[in-house]
Design an enzyme around this catalytic site. Structure first.
Site, mmCIF file in Angstrom:
data_model
loop_
_atom_site.group_PDB
_atom_site.id
_atom_site.type_symbol
_atom_site.label_atom_id
_atom_site.label_comp_id
_atom_site.label_asym_id
_atom_site.label_seq_id
_atom_site.Cartn_x
_atom_site.Cartn_y
_atom_site.Cartn_z
ATOM 1 N N ASP A 121 0.844 -1.191 0.000
ATOM 2 C CA ASP A 121 0.000 0.000 0.000
ATOM 3 C C ASP A 121 0.880 1.242 0.000
ATOM 4 O O ASP A 121 1.807 1.348 0.805
ATOM 5 C CB ASP A 121 -0.907 -0.004 1.233
ATOM 6 N N TYR A 123 1.147 5.746 -0.516
ATOM 7 C CA TYR A 123 0.749 6.920 0.277
ATOM 8 C C TYR A 123 0.979 8.129 -0.606
ATOM 9 O O TYR A 123 1.690 9.050 -0.243
ATOM 10 C CB TYR A 123 1.665 6.917 1.512
ATOM 11 N N HIS A 128 -3.603 13.963 1.124
ATOM 12 C CA HIS A 128 -3.799 12.995 2.204
ATOM 13 C C HIS A 128 -2.584 12.955 3.134
ATOM 14 O O HIS A 128 -2.725 12.959 4.358
ATOM 15 C CB HIS A 128 -4.051 11.601 1.617
ATOM 16 N N ARG A 137 1.345 14.089 13.544
ATOM 17 C CA ARG A 137 2.591 14.711 14.031
ATOM 18 C C ARG A 137 2.417 16.230 14.034
ATOM 19 O O ARG A 137 3.039 16.948 13.253
ATOM 20 C CB ARG A 137 3.770 14.326 13.121
ATOM 21 N N GLU A 194 -10.173 3.907 3.794
ATOM 22 C CA GLU A 194 -9.361 4.687 2.870
ATOM 23 C C GLU A 194 -9.764 4.301 1.453
ATOM 24 O O GLU A 194 -9.655 3.134 1.069
ATOM 25 C CB GLU A 194 -7.863 4.444 3.105
ATOM 26 N N GLU A 196 -9.108 3.890 -2.234
ATOM 27 C CA GLU A 196 -7.863 3.755 -2.993
ATOM 28 C C GLU A 196 -8.122 3.050 -4.324
ATOM 29 O O GLU A 196 -9.177 2.450 -4.539
ATOM 30 C CB GLU A 196 -6.836 2.943 -2.180
ATOM 31 N N ASP A 228 -8.894 0.350 2.089
ATOM 32 C CA ASP A 228 -7.881 0.013 3.094
ATOM 33 C C ASP A 228 -8.423 0.409 4.475
ATOM 34 O O ASP A 228 -8.122 1.479 4.999
ATOM 35 C CB ASP A 228 -6.586 0.763 2.752
ATOM 36 N N ARG A 232 -7.521 3.762 13.383
ATOM 37 C CA ARG A 232 -6.655 4.921 13.618
ATOM 38 C C ARG A 232 -6.039 4.923 15.016
ATOM 39 O O ARG A 232 -4.920 5.426 15.188
ATOM 40 C CB ARG A 232 -7.446 6.211 13.409
ATOM 41 N N GLN A 235 -3.300 2.283 14.942
ATOM 42 C CA GLN A 235 -2.253 2.798 14.050
ATOM 43 C C GLN A 235 -1.409 3.878 14.736
ATOM 44 O O GLN A 235 -0.174 3.856 14.678
ATOM 45 C CB GLN A 235 -2.924 3.379 12.800
ATOM 46 N N TYR A 239 2.688 2.850 15.116
ATOM 47 C CA TYR A 239 3.360 3.010 13.821
ATOM 48 C C TYR A 239 4.782 3.548 13.882
ATOM 49 O O TYR A 239 5.513 3.440 12.897
ATOM 50 C CB TYR A 239 2.501 3.854 12.874
ATOM 51 N N LYS A 248 -3.825 -1.873 10.128
ATOM 52 C CA LYS A 248 -4.213 -1.964 8.718
ATOM 53 C C LYS A 248 -4.483 -3.398 8.266
ATOM 54 O O LYS A 248 -5.211 -3.609 7.294
ATOM 55 C CB LYS A 248 -3.078 -1.424 7.836
ATOM 56 N N THR A 252 -8.738 -5.758 4.078
ATOM 57 C CA THR A 252 -8.618 -4.833 2.955
ATOM 58 C C THR A 252 -9.578 -5.320 1.878
ATOM 59 O O THR A 252 -9.443 -6.445 1.389
ATOM 60 C CB THR A 252 -7.173 -4.804 2.402
ATOM 61 N N THR A 341 -4.539 6.466 -0.040
ATOM 62 C CA THR A 341 -5.817 7.169 0.019
ATOM 63 C C THR A 341 -5.860 8.282 -1.011
ATOM 64 O O THR A 341 -4.938 9.083 -1.105
ATOM 65 C CB THR A 341 -6.012 7.789 1.418
ATOM 66 N N GLU A 355 -9.984 12.449 7.726
ATOM 67 C CA GLU A 355 -9.744 13.737 7.071
ATOM 68 C C GLU A 355 -11.027 14.558 7.015
ATOM 69 O O GLU A 355 -11.013 15.754 7.291
ATOM 70 C CB GLU A 355 -9.199 13.517 5.658
HETATM 71 MN MN MN Z 1 -3.920 3.056 2.744
#
Ligand code: MN
Length: 409
Positions: A121, A123, A128, A137, A194, A196, A228, A232, A235, A239, A248, A252, A341, A355
């Site tokens: 997957d 990014y 996104h 962050r 997500e 995708e 996906d 959250r 994650q 992560y 994740k 899927t 995404t 989002e």
């Molecule tokens: Mn994804």
């Protein structure tokens, strides 16, 4: 203008007209083990193995339980097979032999159309990545320093790939909000999706031999839609430093129809201008690049939440494939890599709930008075897409849909 078919109720501009011919695998609902390769045409699925025999054509690659034997054979076989199927559906002389092998799609079960090998997957939407970066962050730059130099990705879990319509069990795991003193274990509280686009690898590659940008179409068989599903809270806690893991890998979802790359010739567009010069193995400026003008639509419980534009993705699938194999890692038939995404710049063009709701602060309002910061048990997420086809027609991708069910703990 594309050719006209003799199949009833299919016009030249149908999303599943003869210009599309996506591949799937189907069975009678009561016989899930008797799987057949099918091609969608209008409201029907054509049993292409049976049709090949009826038309007196070689049927070996089409008389299979999955698309893998056909996918492994390579582009020349894909083109010849597609041309043959098209001729059966266009030439009235084939109608008497082929028509008995059409079944309404509503009367069949659709399965995962290929046996998955590896799953990756990416990014690759700048919007996104900036949105997630600023939420995960908040004290750092939204884009990491590597983001415009390489398509960031991670290796996912192919064993958790499921076909559209399969229920998604709410995952359980370690959750720790920033101000919690310690993690707790239990059902995910921030379940998300997500939207995708997935690329299915047909032809394998040799270990130690990277696949160049220009060889993309030799290896990629077709394109599908991917959800996906993302936990959250799991994650966010897990992560750092090795990337997504259990947040994740629980499920899927994949759409049942694989649109052949050849059906997307009219959808190719130039990707956005890159503001950092790519290294030579990723530099597509002197080629016809693989941007694709797919229009996605995301629905939550039947209500449209957003319409993400795939044409705005910063990295193309060809660049993703070149990067994925740049270290000599090999491709196998059935590998799936997803775009990341798909999010545009506006709120109603984002491909995830985190989002849309901006980390849960501004929930999506449902017509029934409810609202969703994240998904609840019973919620249904459906992602659809179309792309430009010949003569103003649309190429339909169908949809990938899934219902969330309660955690089994
Ligand atoms: Mn994804």
């Amino acid at each position: 203008m594309s050719a006209q078919t003799w199949v009833e109720n299919v016009t030249a501009d149908s999303a599943f007209g003869v210009h599309n011919l996506p591949y799937g695998v189907f069975s009678a609902p009561d016989r899930p083990d008797e799987r057949r390769i099918g091609v969608a045409i209008g409201e029907y699925v054509l049993d292409v193995g049976a049709a090949a025999r009826a038309a007196g054509a070689p049927s070996m690659l089409l008389d299979a339980r999955s698309l893998n034997p056909l996918m492994a054979r390579g582009r020349a076989a894909w083109s010849a097979t597609r041309a043959a199927i098209s001729s059966w559906l266009v030439d009235p002389a084939h109608r008497p032999a082929v028509e008995p092998h059409l079944t309404p799609v509503s009367e069949v079960s659709l399965h995962l159309p290929f046996d998955p090998a590896d799953y990756v997957d990416f990014y690759s939407s700048e919007h996104h990545a900036k949105n997630l970066g600023s939420m995960f962050r908040p004290d750092a730059e939204a884009l990491t320093p590597n983001w415009k130099h390489l398509p960031i990705g991670y290796h996912g879990r192919s064993g958790s790939l499921i076909v559209s319509g399969t229920e998604v069990v709410r995952p359980t795991g370690q959750r720790k909000a920033p101000h919690d003193a310690a993690p707790t274990f239990g059902p995910c509280r921030r379940l998300d999706f997500e939207a995708e686009v997935g690329f299915v690898v047909g032809t394998s590659s040799r270990l130690g031999e990277p696949v160049a940008l220009a060889d993309f179409a030799e290896h990629v068989f077709g394109v599908c839609l991917v959800n996906d599903w993302s936990a959250r809270d799991i994650q966010a806690w897990e992560y750092v430093p090795l990337g997504p893991f259990l947040g994740k890998s629980f499920a899927t979802s994949v759409s049942p129809w694989i649109v052949p790359l050849d059906a997307l010739a009219h959808a190719r567009v130039r990707p956005p201008t890159r503001d950092v010069e790519p290294l030579p193995y990723l530099d597509d400026r002197d080629t016809e690049p693989w941007g694709l003008d797919l229009a996605l639509e995301v629905q939550v419980n039947g209500q449209v939440m957003s319409r993400p534009p795939f044409a705005g993705m910063y990295w193309t699938a060809a660049q993703q494939l070149a990067h994925l194999t740049s270290n000599g890692g090999r491709l196998r038939t059935g590998d799936l890599f997803a775009s990341g995404t798909v999010s545009g710049p506006e709120r109603d063009t984002v491909g995830s709930l985190i989002e849309y709701s901006w980390n849960g602060e501004q929930p999506f309002k449902l017509a029934d008075g409810g609202e969703r910061a994240f998904l609840e048990d019973g919620d249904v997420v459906t992602i659809g897409a179309t792309a430009p086809g010949p003569g103003g027609a649309r190429v339909g991708f169908g949809e990938v849909s899934g219902r969330v069910v309660a955690a089994r703990t």
